[in-house]
Design a protein around this motif. Structure first.
Motif, PDB file in Angstrom:
ATOM      1  N   GLY A 130     -43.468  23.688 -21.662  1.00  8.95           N
ATOM      2  CA  GLY A 130     -43.110  23.789 -20.527  1.00  8.95           C
ATOM      3  C   GLY A 130     -44.079  24.246 -19.981  1.00  8.95           C
ATOM      4  O   GLY A 130     -44.705  24.522 -18.589  1.00  8.95           O
ATOM      5  N   ARG A 150     -46.753  18.897 -19.939  1.00 13.46           N
ATOM      6  CA  ARG A 150     -45.949  19.590 -19.705  1.00 13.46           C
ATOM      7  C   ARG A 150     -44.619  19.241 -20.437  1.00 13.46           C
ATOM      8  O   ARG A 150     -44.349  17.923 -20.046  1.00 13.46           O
ATOM      9  CB  ARG A 150     -45.664  20.485 -19.167  1.00 13.46           C
ATOM     10  N   GLN A 151     -43.782  19.657 -20.407  1.00 11.22           N
ATOM     11  CA  GLN A 151     -42.612  19.127 -20.619  1.00 11.22           C
ATOM     12  C   GLN A 151     -41.083  20.499 -20.621  1.00 11.22           C
ATOM     13  O   GLN A 151     -41.116  21.458 -20.625  1.00 11.22           O
ATOM     14  CB  GLN A 151     -41.970  18.292 -22.019  1.00 11.22           C
ATOM     15  N   ALA A 152     -40.296  20.086 -20.199  1.00 16.11           N
ATOM     16  CA  ALA A 152     -39.245  20.768 -19.144  1.00 16.11           C
ATOM     17  C   ALA A 152     -37.608  21.220 -20.566  1.00 16.11           C
ATOM     18  O   ALA A 152     -37.326  22.277 -20.316  1.00 16.11           O
ATOM     19  CB  ALA A 152     -38.109  19.985 -18.415  1.00 16.11           C
ATOM     20  N   ASP A 167     -44.200  11.956 -14.216  1.00 13.96           N
ATOM     21  CA  ASP A 167     -44.806  12.838 -13.015  1.00 13.96           C
ATOM     22  C   ASP A 167     -46.153  13.428 -13.113  1.00 13.96           C
ATOM     23  O   ASP A 167     -46.439  13.565 -14.584  1.00 13.96           O
ATOM     24  CB  ASP A 167     -43.624  13.565 -12.804  1.00 13.96           C
ATOM     25  N   ASP A 169     -48.620  16.689 -11.656  1.00  8.97           N
ATOM     26  CA  ASP A 169     -48.340  17.608 -11.339  1.00  8.97           C
ATOM     27  C   ASP A 169     -49.704  17.632 -10.512  1.00  8.97           C
ATOM     28  O   ASP A 169     -50.615  18.296 -11.043  1.00  8.97           O
ATOM     29  CB  ASP A 169     -47.548  19.022 -11.586  1.00  8.97           C
ATOM     30  N   TRP A 176     -46.213  15.631 -17.022  1.00 15.43           N
ATOM     31  CA  TRP A 176     -44.770  16.390 -17.344  1.00 15.43           C
ATOM     32  C   TRP A 176     -44.077  15.000 -17.912  1.00 15.43           C
ATOM     33  O   TRP A 176     -44.516  13.613 -17.764  1.00 15.43           O
ATOM     34  CB  TRP A 176     -43.397  16.253 -15.640  1.00 15.43           C
TER      35      TRP A 176
END
Length: 187
Positions: A130, A150-152, A167, A169, A176
């Motif tokens: 993240g 990044r990954q959630a 997505d 940012d 993402w």
């Protein structure tokens, strides 16, 4: 010399195109000052693949200089022929200049980060969490780029994983991602 130039610019046949040249110079001063965009119609308002303001500016400038030179070197031809010959020559030269010039001008909208959304990428760092990670993505034009991703999810994505960019940012300047096989299962 200055008086001779002004006299030539304000005498026949050059005086016929002097007002147009003044408009062209004024237009480009406005462009330089930021008051106009010569590419505003790029893709729509074009002549031979070149924006209309650029094409017409070249045509007017070349025709004006042609009449200026022709008024001095018209030999035994009548002076009224000079503007006709200058316009025809300027049109031919402008057309020849437009061919290589259009290759120098960008075509289409500027690229943006949002263009990568919906594409797959390959994780290139040891892992993606993240707060950390990089991946390689291939754009539609065939070029590739290394991007911050990044990954959630809880489990870090390992190197070599194919991921889907879902997505961007813009403040953090990263994308993402989710594993591409999870994205396929969701469909």
């Amino acid at each position: 010399m200055g008086n001779g130039f002004i006299e030539a610019a304000l005498s026949f046949p050059t005086v016929l195109l002097t007002p147009l040249l003044i408009l062209v110079v004024g237009y480009w001063i406005v462009v330089i000052a930021g008051g106009a965009d010569p590419d505003a119609g790029h893709g729509h308002g074009e002549l031979l693949g070149v924006p209309v303001p650029v094409f017409l500016s070249l045509l007017v400038a070349l025709a004006w200089f042609g009449t200026l030179a022709g008024s001095e070197w018209h030999f035994s031809f009548p002076l009224w022929i000079v503007p006709i010959v200058a316009l025809v020559a300027a049109a031919i030269i402008t057309r020849l200049i437009a061919i290589p010039l259009r290759k120098l001008l960008p075509d289409g909208p500027d690229a943006s980060r949002a263009d990568f959304v919906g594409l797959t990428c390959v994780i290139r760092t040891g892992r993606v969490t993240g707060t950390f990670g990089q991946a390689e993505v291939h754009a539609a034009d065939g070029s590739s780029a290394i991007i911050q991703v990044r990954q959630a999810g809880q489990d870090p994505l390992p190197a070599g994983t194919v991921a889907l960019i879902y997505d961007v940012d813009p403040e953090g300047e990263f994308f993402w991602v989710v594993p591409a096989d999870i994205a396929k299962k969701g469909l």
